[in-house]
Design a protein around this motif. Structure first.
Motif, short mmCIF file in Angstrom:
data_model
loop_
_atom_site.label_atom_id
_atom_site.label_comp_id
_atom_site.label_asym_id
_atom_site.label_seq_id
_atom_site.Cartn_x
_atom_site.Cartn_y
_atom_site.Cartn_z
N UNK A 147 -22.87 33.63 41.39
CA UNK A 147 -22.25 33.18 42.65
C UNK A 147 -22.67 31.76 42.97
N UNK A 148 -23.96 31.47 42.82
CA UNK A 148 -24.48 30.12 43.08
C UNK A 148 -23.81 29.10 42.15
N UNK A 149 -23.76 29.41 40.86
CA UNK A 149 -23.19 28.48 39.89
C UNK A 149 -21.71 28.24 40.15
N UNK A 150 -20.98 29.31 40.40
CA UNK A 150 -19.54 29.19 40.65
C UNK A 150 -19.27 28.38 41.92
N UNK A 151 -20.03 28.64 42.95
CA UNK A 151 -19.83 27.92 44.21
C UNK A 151 -20.17 26.43 44.07
N UNK A 152 -21.16 26.11 43.26
CA UNK A 152 -21.50 24.70 43.08
C UNK A 152 -20.41 23.96 42.31
N UNK A 172 -11.77 16.74 56.43
CA UNK A 172 -11.91 18.19 56.36
C UNK A 172 -12.43 18.66 55.02
N UNK A 173 -12.02 17.96 53.95
CA UNK A 173 -12.51 18.31 52.62
C UNK A 173 -14.01 18.07 52.50
N UNK A 174 -14.48 16.99 53.09
CA UNK A 174 -15.91 16.70 53.06
C UNK A 174 -16.69 17.81 53.76
N UNK A 175 -16.22 18.20 54.94
CA UNK A 175 -16.90 19.26 55.69
C UNK A 175 -16.82 20.60 54.95
N UNK A 176 -15.70 20.83 54.28
CA UNK A 176 -15.58 22.06 53.48
C UNK A 176 -16.61 22.06 52.36
N UNK A 177 -16.79 20.90 51.73
CA UNK A 177 -17.81 20.79 50.69
C UNK A 177 -19.20 21.06 51.23
N UNK A 178 -19.51 20.48 52.38
CA UNK A 178 -20.81 20.73 52.99
C UNK A 178 -20.97 22.21 53.32
N UNK A 179 -19.91 22.83 53.79
CA UNK A 179 -19.97 24.26 54.09
C UNK A 179 -20.28 25.08 52.86
N UNK A 180 -19.66 24.73 51.74
CA UNK A 180 -19.95 25.43 50.48
C UNK A 180 -21.42 25.27 50.13
N UNK A 181 -21.92 24.05 50.23
CA UNK A 181 -23.34 23.84 49.94
C UNK A 181 -24.23 24.65 50.87
N UNK A 182 -23.94 24.58 52.17
CA UNK A 182 -24.78 25.25 53.16
C UNK A 182 -24.86 26.75 52.92
N UNK A 183 -23.77 27.35 52.54
CA UNK A 183 -23.75 28.80 52.33
C UNK A 183 -24.32 29.18 50.96
N UNK A 184 -23.92 28.46 49.92
CA UNK A 184 -24.20 28.95 48.57
C UNK A 184 -25.45 28.39 47.92
N UNK A 185 -26.07 27.36 48.49
CA UNK A 185 -27.39 26.96 48.01
C UNK A 185 -28.35 28.12 48.22
N UNK A 186 -28.12 28.87 49.29
CA UNK A 186 -28.97 30.02 49.59
C UNK A 186 -29.03 31.06 48.49
N UNK A 187 -27.96 31.16 47.69
CA UNK A 187 -27.99 32.10 46.56
C UNK A 187 -28.98 31.64 45.50
N UNK A 188 -29.05 30.33 45.28
CA UNK A 188 -30.06 29.79 44.37
C UNK A 188 -31.45 29.96 44.95
N UNK A 189 -31.58 29.75 46.25
CA UNK A 189 -32.88 29.95 46.90
C UNK A 189 -33.33 31.40 46.77
N UNK A 190 -32.41 32.34 46.95
CA UNK A 190 -32.76 33.76 46.83
C UNK A 190 -33.23 34.09 45.42
#
Length: 139
Positions: A37-42, A59-77
């Motif tokens: 999930x982490x790899x795919x989201x990145x 809006x695309x920039x904010x969408x990118x930040x949103x992806x990072x904010x949510x899915x970096x956590x999968x790598x952290x986990x």
């Protein structure tokens, strides 16, 4: 500055791919859902970020930040779970995040993991700055 974020992402992705290859060789599928999930989201982040660079759509920039904010956590986990194993602990919980950072920074999870953990800030925070600047500039 959007290109700088993309360049930092490329460096981060190169290390991430090397970690992914090591995981595929040695982890026997452990943490499969988190890792994939982490790899795919990145990868999805890169696509969205490139659309932002090409179109200039804030809006695309904010969408990118949103992806990072949510899915970096999968790598952290994943890092927390690996650090728990290194420390010989089995109780899961958010309280393990701080000690996991200590384990990652100590090098106990490997140099690439340490680099990947630290360098992630050089993708995330400039991305946030670009979002803010682009939003202000669009007004």
């Amino acid at each position: 500055m959007g290109y700088m974020v993309l360049a930092a992402w490329v460096v981060q992705a190169a290390v991430g791919v090397s970690l992914l290859v090591s995981w595929a060789r040695h982890a026997k599928g452990r943490n499969r859902g988190l890792v994939l999930t982490h790899a795919t989201a990145m990868i999805a982040f890169a696509v969205v970020w490139i659309v932002f660079i090409v179109t200039g759509g804030v809006g695309w920039a904010w969408a990118g930040l949103g992806v990072l904010a949510v899915f970096i956590g999968f790598g952290d986990a994943t890092m927390v779970r690996r650090a728990r194993a290194v420390r010989g602990e089995t109780n899961p919980g958010l309280r393990d995040y701080g000690p996991a950072i200590g384990v990652a920074l100590s090098g106990s999870l490997g140099r690439r993991t340490r680099f990947h953990a630290l360098f992630s800030a050089l993708v995330f925070f400039p991305c946030l700055a670009v979002c803010i600047i682009a939003t202000i500039a669009a007004r």
